[in-house]
Design a protein around this motif. Structure first.
Motif, PDB file in Angstrom:
ATOM      1  N   GLU A 116     -35.138 110.670 -11.831  1.00 56.29           N
ATOM      2  CA  GLU A 116     -33.839 110.040 -12.028  1.00 56.29           C
ATOM      3  C   GLU A 116     -33.050 110.085 -10.724  1.00 56.29           C
ATOM      4  OE1 GLU A 116     -31.629 111.061 -15.511  1.00 56.29           O
ATOM      5  OE2 GLU A 116     -33.449 111.382 -16.680  1.00 56.29           O
ATOM      6  N   TYR A 117     -33.278 109.096  -9.915  1.00 55.18           N
ATOM      7  CA  TYR A 117     -32.527 108.930  -8.676  1.00 55.18           C
ATOM      8  C   TYR A 117     -31.774 107.617  -8.774  1.00 55.18           C
ATOM      9  CZ  TYR A 117     -35.617 112.494  -6.687  1.00 55.18           C
ATOM     10  OH  TYR A 117     -36.301 113.644  -6.438  1.00 55.18           O
ATOM     11  N   GLY A 118     -30.617 107.567  -8.202  1.00 58.14           N
ATOM     12  CA  GLY A 118     -29.833 106.342  -8.206  1.00 58.14           C
ATOM     13  C   GLY A 118     -30.390 105.300  -7.247  1.00 58.14           C
ATOM     14  N   LYS A 119     -30.068 104.040  -7.516  1.00 58.53           N
ATOM     15  CA  LYS A 119     -30.527 102.943  -6.663  1.00 58.53           C
ATOM     16  C   LYS A 119     -30.086 103.136  -5.217  1.00 58.53           C
ATOM     17  CE  LYS A 119     -28.693  99.975  -9.521  1.00 58.53           C
ATOM     18  NZ  LYS A 119     -28.151  98.752 -10.098  1.00 58.53           N
ATOM     19  N   ASN A 120     -28.864 103.571  -5.027  1.00 59.16           N
ATOM     20  CA  ASN A 120     -28.348 103.739  -3.669  1.00 59.16           C
ATOM     21  C   ASN A 120     -29.122 104.811  -2.903  1.00 59.16           C
ATOM     22  OD1 ASN A 120     -26.450 101.742  -4.055  1.00 59.16           O
ATOM     23  ND2 ASN A 120     -24.906 103.173  -4.783  1.00 59.16           N
ATOM     24  N   PHE A 121     -29.517 105.887  -3.574  1.00 54.88           N
ATOM     25  CA  PHE A 121     -30.312 106.936  -2.936  1.00 54.88           C
ATOM     26  C   PHE A 121     -31.675 106.391  -2.542  1.00 54.88           C
ATOM     27  CE2 PHE A 121     -33.377 110.472  -3.283  1.00 54.88           C
ATOM     28  CZ  PHE A 121     -32.887 111.281  -2.266  1.00 54.88           C
ATOM     29  N   ILE A 122     -32.314 105.659  -3.424  1.00 52.93           N
ATOM     30  CA  ILE A 122     -33.642 105.102  -3.158  1.00 52.93           C
ATOM     31  C   ILE A 122     -33.597 104.120  -1.995  1.00 52.93           C
ATOM     32  CG2 ILE A 122     -35.488 103.658  -4.125  1.00 52.93           C
ATOM     33  CD1 ILE A 122     -35.405 106.538  -5.224  1.00 52.93           C
ATOM     34  N   LYS A 123     -32.523 103.368  -1.880  1.00 49.79           N
ATOM     35  CA  LYS A 123     -32.415 102.366  -0.813  1.00 49.79           C
ATOM     36  C   LYS A 123     -32.318 102.984   0.578  1.00 49.79           C
ATOM     37  CE  LYS A 123     -30.550  98.752  -3.708  1.00 49.79           C
ATOM     38  NZ  LYS A 123     -29.438  97.854  -4.013  1.00 49.79           N
ATOM     39  N   THR A 124     -32.133 104.315   0.653  1.00 47.57           N
ATOM     40  CA  THR A 124     -32.072 104.967   1.967  1.00 47.57           C
ATOM     41  C   THR A 124     -33.464 105.145   2.573  1.00 47.57           C
ATOM     42  OG1 THR A 124     -32.144 107.220   1.048  1.00 47.57           O
ATOM     43  CG2 THR A 124     -29.960 106.206   1.363  1.00 47.57           C
ATOM     44  N   PHE A 125     -34.514 104.950   1.786  1.00 50.94           N
ATOM     45  CA  PHE A 125     -35.893 105.115   2.274  1.00 50.94           C
ATOM     46  C   PHE A 125     -36.501 103.745   2.564  1.00 50.94           C
ATOM     47  CE2 PHE A 125     -35.095 108.666  -0.633  1.00 50.94           C
ATOM     48  CZ  PHE A 125     -35.341 109.735   0.200  1.00 50.94           C
ATOM     49  N   ASN A 126     -37.219 103.645   3.675  1.00 47.54           N
ATOM     50  CA  ASN A 126     -37.937 102.403   3.956  1.00 47.54           C
ATOM     51  C   ASN A 126     -39.424 102.656   4.176  1.00 47.54           C
ATOM     52  OD1 ASN A 126     -37.854 103.587   6.447  1.00 47.54           O
ATOM     53  ND2 ASN A 126     -36.547 102.051   7.389  1.00 47.54           N
ATOM     54  N   SER A 127     -39.855 103.885   3.864  1.00 47.73           N
ATOM     55  CA  SER A 127     -41.278 104.224   3.910  1.00 47.73           C
ATOM     56  C   SER A 127     -41.514 105.366   2.936  1.00 47.73           C
ATOM     57  CB  SER A 127     -41.703 104.618   5.322  1.00 47.73           C
ATOM     58  OG  SER A 127     -41.054 105.809   5.709  1.00 47.73           O
ATOM     59  N   GLY A 128     -42.770 105.687   2.732  1.00 40.40           N
ATOM     60  CA  GLY A 128     -43.151 106.711   1.766  1.00 40.40           C
ATOM     61  C   GLY A 128     -44.077 106.085   0.739  1.00 40.40           C
ATOM     62  N   ILE A 156     -42.088 103.007  -5.266  1.00 40.79           N
ATOM     63  CA  ILE A 156     -41.441 103.521  -6.464  1.00 40.79           C
ATOM     64  C   ILE A 156     -40.866 102.339  -7.243  1.00 40.79           C
ATOM     65  CG2 ILE A 156     -39.216 103.911  -5.349  1.00 40.79           C
ATOM     66  CD1 ILE A 156     -38.982 106.476  -7.082  1.00 40.79           C
ATOM     67  N   LEU A 157     -40.913 102.445  -8.555  1.00 41.96           N
ATOM     68  CA  LEU A 157     -40.336 101.409  -9.407  1.00 41.96           C
ATOM     69  C   LEU A 157     -38.956 101.828  -9.860  1.00 41.96           C
ATOM     70  CD1 LEU A 157     -43.427 100.630 -11.655  1.00 41.96           C
ATOM     71  CD2 LEU A 157     -42.522  99.235  -9.799  1.00 41.96           C
ATOM     72  N   LEU A 158     -38.043 100.894  -9.840  1.00 41.38           N
ATOM     73  CA  LEU A 158     -36.711 101.116 -10.382  1.00 41.38           C
ATOM     74  C   LEU A 158     -36.625 100.422 -11.737  1.00 41.38           C
ATOM     75  CD1 LEU A 158     -34.658 100.487  -7.135  1.00 41.38           C
ATOM     76  CD2 LEU A 158     -35.374 102.669  -8.100  1.00 41.38           C
ATOM     77  N   GLY A 159     -35.642 100.785 -12.515  1.00 37.54           N
ATOM     78  CA  GLY A 159     -35.525 100.228 -13.860  1.00 37.54           C
ATOM     79  C   GLY A 159     -35.562  98.720 -13.897  1.00 37.54           C
ATOM     80  N   TYR A 160     -34.856  98.069 -12.985  1.00 34.00           N
ATOM     81  CA  TYR A 160     -34.818  96.609 -13.022  1.00 34.00           C
ATOM     82  C   TYR A 160     -36.115  95.975 -12.521  1.00 34.00           C
ATOM     83  CZ  TYR A 160     -33.244  97.196  -8.154  1.00 34.00           C
ATOM     84  OH  TYR A 160     -33.124  97.553  -6.839  1.00 34.00           O
ATOM     85  N   ASP A 161     -37.035  96.770 -11.952  1.00 37.89           N
ATOM     86  CA  ASP A 161     -38.356  96.251 -11.585  1.00 37.89           C
ATOM     87  C   ASP A 161     -39.196  95.959 -12.826  1.00 37.89           C
ATOM     88  OD1 ASP A 161     -37.742  96.569  -8.893  1.00 37.89           O
ATOM     89  OD2 ASP A 161     -38.754  98.503  -8.729  1.00 37.89           O
ATOM     90  N   MET A 162     -38.902  96.672 -13.894  1.00 42.65           N
ATOM     91  CA  MET A 162     -39.642  96.511 -15.151  1.00 42.65           C
ATOM     92  C   MET A 162     -39.055  95.358 -15.949  1.00 42.65           C
ATOM     93  SD  MET A 162     -42.040  98.685 -15.344  1.00 42.65           S
ATOM     94  CE  MET A 162     -42.388  98.156 -16.991  1.00 42.65           C
ATOM     95  N   GLN A 163     -39.894  94.399 -16.249  1.00 48.02           N
ATOM     96  CA  GLN A 163     -39.487  93.286 -17.081  1.00 48.02           C
ATOM     97  C   GLN A 163     -40.542  93.102 -18.158  1.00 48.02           C
ATOM     98  OE1 GLN A 163     -38.725  89.991 -14.479  1.00 48.02           O
ATOM     99  NE2 GLN A 163     -37.309  91.156 -13.240  1.00 48.02           N
ATOM    100  N   ALA A 164     -40.226  92.353 -19.167  1.00 46.04           N
ATOM    101  CA  ALA A 164     -41.191  92.148 -20.251  1.00 46.04           C
ATOM    102  C   ALA A 164     -42.493  91.590 -19.686  1.00 46.04           C
ATOM    103  CB  ALA A 164     -40.610  91.205 -21.290  1.00 46.04           C
TER     104      ALA A 164
END
Length: 92
Positions: free
Chosen positions: A26-38, A41-49
């Motif tokens: 459970e990391y926030g979108k803003n925290f995840i956006k600080t990484f550009n390598s590694g 990772i999927l975020l909630g809005y990446d998942m669609q039907a």
């Protein structure tokens, strides 16, 4: 009600005996956006039907929550669920 439950359980394979589940992180979108390598990772809005639309999100593998999940998420047969939505969305 108990008879119905007994009938359902008789001669069936319980799901918990054939699968393993893990909750993601459970990391926030803003925290995840600080990484550009590694690792990806999927975020909630990446998942669609019926599909996953990955939006180039990465996370550092040295984070405690990520390192505990690495081996599990390297498995190829995974079902990803988006649980924070008006409806259940899942994709393989």
């Amino acid at each position: 009600m108990i008879k119905l439950f007994d009938k359902i359980c008789k001669n069936t394979i319980q799901l918990k005996s054939i699968i393993e589940t893990k909750r993601g992180t459970e990391y926030g979108k803003n925290f995840i956006k600080t990484f550009n390598s590694g690792i990806k990772i999927l975020l909630g809005y990446d998942m669609q039907a019926y599909t996953i639309k990955w939006n180039n999100s990465f996370v550092d593998t040295n984070l405690k929550d990520i390192s505990r999940l690495l081996d599990f998420f390297k498995t190829k047969n995974l079902i990803y669920l988006r649980r924070v939505d008006k409806r259940l969305s899942a994709s393989i």
